[in-house]
Design an enzyme around this catalytic site. Sequence first.
Site, PDB file in Angstrom:
ATOM      1  N   ASP A 145      12.153 -36.089  11.895  1.00 27.43           N
ATOM      2  CA  ASP A 145      10.947 -35.215  11.885  1.00 27.43           C
ATOM      3  C   ASP A 145      10.319 -35.385  10.441  1.00 27.43           C
ATOM      4  O   ASP A 145       9.335 -34.852  10.179  1.00 27.43           O
ATOM      5  CB  ASP A 145      11.171 -33.828  11.845  1.00 27.43           C
ATOM      6  CG  ASP A 145      11.054 -33.292  13.327  1.00 27.43           C
ATOM      7  OD1 ASP A 145      10.647 -33.897  14.340  1.00 27.43           O
ATOM      8  OD2 ASP A 145      11.562 -32.150  13.633  1.00 27.43           O
ATOM      9  N   ASP A 465      20.179 -23.339  19.328  1.00 33.14           N
ATOM     10  CA  ASP A 465      21.480 -23.707  19.950  1.00 33.14           C
ATOM     11  C   ASP A 465      22.107 -22.368  20.560  1.00 33.14           C
ATOM     12  O   ASP A 465      22.163 -22.446  21.677  1.00 33.14           O
ATOM     13  CB  ASP A 465      22.280 -24.132  18.899  1.00 33.14           C
ATOM     14  CG  ASP A 465      22.359 -23.422  17.559  1.00 33.14           C
ATOM     15  OD1 ASP A 465      21.646 -22.289  17.301  1.00 33.14           O
ATOM     16  OD2 ASP A 465      23.051 -24.135  16.626  1.00 33.14           O
TER      17      ASP A 465
END
Length: 750
Positions: A145, A465
């Site tokens: 990223d 998550d």
Amino acid sequence: METSKSSLQPMAKEFSQLSLHEKISCKNTIQRALDVTLLFLLVSLLVYRLFSLKNHGFPWLLALLCESSFTFVWGVIVSTKWSPVECRTYPENLEKRFPDLPNVDMFVTTADPVLEPPIITVNTVLSLLAVDYPAEKLACYVSDDGCSPLTFYSLVEGSKFAKLWVPFCKKYNIQVRAPFRYFSGDSEPLHAAINSEFKENWLKIKAEYELLVWKIEEAARKSVPCDLAGEFAAFCNVERRNHPAIIKIILEHKEILPDAVPILVYISRENRPKQSHHYKAGAMNVLTRVSGVMTNAPIMLNVDCDMFVNNPQVVRHGMCQLLGSKSEKKTAFVQYPQVFYDGWRDDPYGIQFVVFFKYMFRGMAGIQGPWCSGTCCFHRRKVLYGLWPDDAENQAPNNASFDGKLLDHTILSKEFGNSEEFIKSTVEALKGNKGSPNNLSRSHARLLVVAMRTCGWMYGSTTEDVLTALTIHRKGWNSSLHSPQPPAFMGCAPSGGPEAITQQKRWATGVLEILISKNSPIIATLTAKLQFRTCLAYLWIHVWGLRSIPELCYATLPAYCILTDSCFLPKVEEPAIWIPITIFVTFNLHTLREYLKTGLSIRAWWNNLRMGRIMATSAYLFGLLTVILKLSGLADTVFDVTQKDQSSNGNDTEHKTKFAFNGSPIFVPGTTLILVNLIALLAFSSRLPISLVRGAHGVGIGEVFCSLWVVLCFWPFLKGLFEKGNYGIPSSTIVKSAALAFIFVHFCRY
């Protein structure tokens, strides 16, 4: 090839009864007895306070409210730890049961070449490429990223070294397959002295690795790491926050060779200033979709850039649990604990979570399974695509259902977009096919469109998550925990106090976002298939932000009582005083026992105990404030990347014993608490000649002891008042805290 497969089928039937894994219930009679005793004492204290409330004032009521919160949290902990299980796997039986192993796609995520140096990412990738699993069945995808040419350059150079490293590891059965760890010692391996061929190869590989490190370090010193031409031309004139998608195939095996190296692909997803990229969840979705078109493996492993493979058998261990269950419903994903290398001795920042993984995660494994911790996790691709357990159990060999309906183009287009290539791969994945690499170069052009879509990983929280795991569990899936020896993965822990607090602030923010959303575990239990005890386990982490209020109030209560000459504890002469005393002693001895049984020291227990109080009144509090600001529209949540430091040294006494600070306002609450309690103790010491024994409602020895205990818990802040540099509290923070302390003392006068 068909003949080979058919010849293996009778052999697979012959070994079909071999066990691949088993779950073993852990005996914990003493643990349960202590947990229940402590819960009984907490309830007894609440009952006593409730019945005596009319005889006491504000401090008594506040103590009742705070202790009600603590009792609820302890009840959740007792429920979670009640039925722990351990999993044992038998990877030696894997290929006897399943001669044709499924493909595995491995994901690595990185976001900042400064905070996450590329050499760390390269070592993680090298350890993944070298795992003990058929190379033709593996593919590694790296998401960057940061859109950093330095990261891509490092991976390209690392791929050249991989062609030497992977065969070397497999030929000599090297156990530690991250080069920086393998070559970290000054001496040669013991068997190098008796094997001249190994010694020659070892020296050659070490020299090549040192050259690789030198190349990456030299490139990092330059403003532009390399000539932006050829395969690097895509990085020319790109901005980190404004660039198109970049996908580069670094390694591709077009034929199966004995020394083959797995596929390696670099991905930097499209990023635009006004386009929400959804932090790590967005990166994981891009990896999922791109890999779906390229290799479409039914199993996916995701790791953070610093979590290298420490056990080369880890993929086989994971397959034992995913393939060995009688029902796929039993295991949607397999989570491995995070273990840290070269961690500070005695865990001074309370961030290694050894006891948490041993007691809480094993307890969750005995219910519906642990949540995903964002790394070191094997997933079934079709589960992430949204398949329900009933669909997986009832599907026919040549048909698949999705959300109870037979698959058709309309359903899949609505769910996954209009990419024909990806829809085709989705159908194969939902049917549970084993996956196989397509012609990567041929599909490369279409991937730039595919990478734009979302898939699998849930948005709406900085802890993607936990939210993704909750979404899976609410459908009725189970998960599994496995803690092999040696540990499956190892990584680097946050390198100091500010980094540790920042990390936990992000977690507290993310889980609170989930709690107040439509994805709340409470709603999932009432309307879906999340089990009640699993809901309680989720609530333990989801209420971190809310816990900060009673924690903060309880830490100021002793000082308030001293300054106002009031009480929040029973009188010394009352029998009821033994309830809080017994709670205090039992809790501390009980938690100390857990740390000692885990193999940790008394100092580690104390460090984690005090850091629990510090985190609750700083990281959790600011997590709560961040969510409040988000709900009010004044600010948005930010995904803070944690500094990674590969050169951590557990023997560094300076870092080991000192708590670091910076100018962040997150240190204001802790500094204020230490100042308030110091003022209260000074005020009490001026009244010592009068008496330590109070009257009907006056302050007593109990409140003084509690104030001293708060000072001990926040001892790093007391030392920080007198330290300089990184280990001293900045003057701006002290001024703000002193002002708040003055306001508190002024309030106590009325």
